[in-house]
Write a protein that holds these residues in place. Structure first.
Motif, short mmCIF file in Angstrom:
data_model
loop_
_atom_site.label_atom_id
_atom_site.label_comp_id
_atom_site.label_asym_id
_atom_site.label_seq_id
_atom_site.Cartn_x
_atom_site.Cartn_y
_atom_site.Cartn_z
N VAL A 113 0.83 -1.20 0.00
CA VAL A 113 0.00 0.00 0.00
C VAL A 113 0.87 1.25 0.00
O VAL A 113 1.93 1.30 0.63
CB VAL A 113 -0.96 0.02 1.21
N GLU A 114 0.41 2.24 -0.75
CA GLU A 114 1.06 3.55 -0.79
C GLU A 114 0.05 4.58 -0.29
O GLU A 114 -1.09 4.63 -0.75
CB GLU A 114 1.47 3.90 -2.23
N PHE A 115 0.46 5.42 0.65
CA PHE A 115 -0.37 6.52 1.13
C PHE A 115 0.15 7.81 0.51
O PHE A 115 1.37 8.00 0.41
CB PHE A 115 -0.34 6.61 2.65
N PHE A 116 -0.75 8.71 0.14
CA PHE A 116 -0.30 9.95 -0.50
C PHE A 116 -1.21 11.12 -0.12
O PHE A 116 -2.38 10.93 0.23
CB PHE A 116 -0.25 9.79 -2.02
N SER A 117 -0.63 12.34 -0.21
CA SER A 117 -1.36 13.56 0.15
C SER A 117 -1.39 14.57 -0.98
O SER A 117 -1.89 15.69 -0.78
CB SER A 117 -0.72 14.20 1.39
N ASP A 118 -0.88 14.21 -2.15
CA ASP A 118 -0.88 15.13 -3.28
C ASP A 118 -2.32 15.52 -3.63
O ASP A 118 -3.18 14.67 -3.85
CB ASP A 118 -0.20 14.48 -4.48
N ALA A 119 -2.60 16.81 -3.68
CA ALA A 119 -3.96 17.31 -3.87
C ALA A 119 -4.57 16.85 -5.20
O ALA A 119 -5.76 16.53 -5.27
CB ALA A 119 -3.98 18.83 -3.77
N ASN A 120 -3.79 16.85 -6.26
CA ASN A 120 -4.32 16.46 -7.57
C ASN A 120 -4.70 14.98 -7.59
O ASN A 120 -5.74 14.60 -8.14
CB ASN A 120 -3.30 16.75 -8.67
N GLN A 154 -11.32 20.49 1.98
CA GLN A 154 -11.71 19.14 2.38
C GLN A 154 -10.59 18.14 2.08
O GLN A 154 -10.37 17.20 2.86
CB GLN A 154 -12.98 18.73 1.63
N LEU A 155 -9.89 18.33 0.97
CA LEU A 155 -8.82 17.40 0.60
C LEU A 155 -7.68 17.41 1.62
O LEU A 155 -6.96 16.42 1.77
CB LEU A 155 -8.27 17.76 -0.78
N LYS A 156 -7.51 18.52 2.33
CA LYS A 156 -6.46 18.60 3.33
C LYS A 156 -6.74 17.71 4.54
O LYS A 156 -5.86 17.46 5.35
CB LYS A 156 -6.27 20.05 3.78
N GLY A 157 -7.97 17.23 4.64
CA GLY A 157 -8.34 16.41 5.78
C GLY A 157 -8.29 14.92 5.52
O GLY A 157 -8.69 14.13 6.38
N ILE A 158 -7.82 14.51 4.33
CA ILE A 158 -7.79 13.09 3.99
C ILE A 158 -6.42 12.69 3.46
O ILE A 158 -5.61 13.53 3.05
CB ILE A 158 -8.87 12.71 2.96
N VAL A 159 -6.18 11.39 3.44
CA VAL A 159 -4.96 10.80 2.88
C VAL A 159 -5.39 9.72 1.90
O VAL A 159 -6.23 8.88 2.21
CB VAL A 159 -4.07 10.19 3.98
N GLY A 160 -4.84 9.74 0.70
CA GLY A 160 -5.19 8.75 -0.30
C GLY A 160 -4.42 7.45 -0.10
O GLY A 160 -3.36 7.42 0.54
N LEU A 161 -4.96 6.37 -0.64
CA LEU A 161 -4.24 5.10 -0.62
C LEU A 161 -4.33 4.43 -1.98
O LEU A 161 -5.36 4.49 -2.66
CB LEU A 161 -4.76 4.17 0.48
N ARG A 162 -3.24 3.83 -2.35
CA ARG A 162 -3.14 3.09 -3.62
C ARG A 162 -2.62 1.70 -3.30
O ARG A 162 -1.57 1.56 -2.66
CB ARG A 162 -2.21 3.81 -4.59
N LEU A 163 -3.34 0.66 -3.75
CA LEU A 163 -2.97 -0.72 -3.45
C LEU A 163 -2.90 -1.51 -4.76
O LEU A 163 -3.92 -1.97 -5.27
CB LEU A 163 -3.99 -1.34 -2.50
#
Length: 210
Positions: A113-120, A154-163
């Motif tokens: 799993v990869e966690f990311f915070s890039d807004a785009n 709103q995006l500043k309050g979440i972290v994305g995940l890629r699996l």
């Protein structure tokens, strides 16, 4: 997941369909202090990699993304399920050697799993998730319907995940191990239920034994 041979599901299209139809996944990671699980919607991009890539997002305060992951992550998708009464088996009348069970579909997806915070990237994930679940609304809501500064906040309050999926394990337990008569009994019993999910499972019971 324990999978007897009769219940193993290896067809890629069937596995992808179960993932697509699951409203909520259980996202699980192992850490030095034990496993962590978060229920969250995820979507599968089947065009990335050999088995596809799963995407989703976590709330930033969620500690799951902050703790180092041991090994691969796991996403669990549950499909249709139903309780099966022992009283529906015609064989019950022969020797009464029957017990109730549960029929269900399940897919487990493993991968790093990869966690990311890039807004785009986050905006892309949020938009695709929203469009997927809004498609059946009479007036679908789109992320672009909200003011851009609000969405960016709103995006500043979440972290994305890629699996990226390295392994898919599928199980369809639909009474395949019972006789044709018992399977017909199960299908009939479920079809008479007032629960629409039970009736949906009734149509999945393989009356021809396959």
């Amino acid at each position: 997941m324990h999978i007897p041979a009769a219940f193993r599901e290896d067809d890629p299209a069937t596995l992808r369909a179960i993932i697509r139809n699951a409203r909520l996944a259980q996202f699980v990671t192992a850490t030095a202090k034990g496993p962590i699980a978060t229920p969250l919607p995820m979507f599968l991009d089947p065009d990335e990699g050999e088995l596809g890539v799963l995407y989703g997002h976590l709330a930033k305060p969620n500690p799951q993304w902050q703790k180092p992951v041991l090994g691969e992550a796991l996403a669990i998708f549950m499909g249709a399920d139903a309780y099966v009464s022992a009283g529906w088996y015609p064989s019950k009348q022969v020797n009464h050697k029957v017990v109730p069970t549960w029929d269900y579909e399940a897919v487990q997806a493993f991968g790093p799993v990869e966690f990311f915070s890039d807004a785009n990237r986050l905006l892309d994930v949020v938009s695709r998730l929203t469009d997927r679940h809004e498609v059946h609304q009479k007036a679908p809501w789109h992320v672009t319907d909200a003011p851009d500064p609000f969405i960016q906040g709103q995006l500043k309050g979440i972290v994305g995940l890629r699996l990226p999926i390295t392994r898919l394990v599928g199980k369809r337990k639909m009474s395949q191990n019972r006789s044709a008569e018992d399977r017909a009994g199960v299908a009939h019993g479920l079809a008479e239920s007032s629960d629409p999910l039970d009736r949906a499972v009734a149509g999945m019971i393989p009356l021809d034994g396959k």
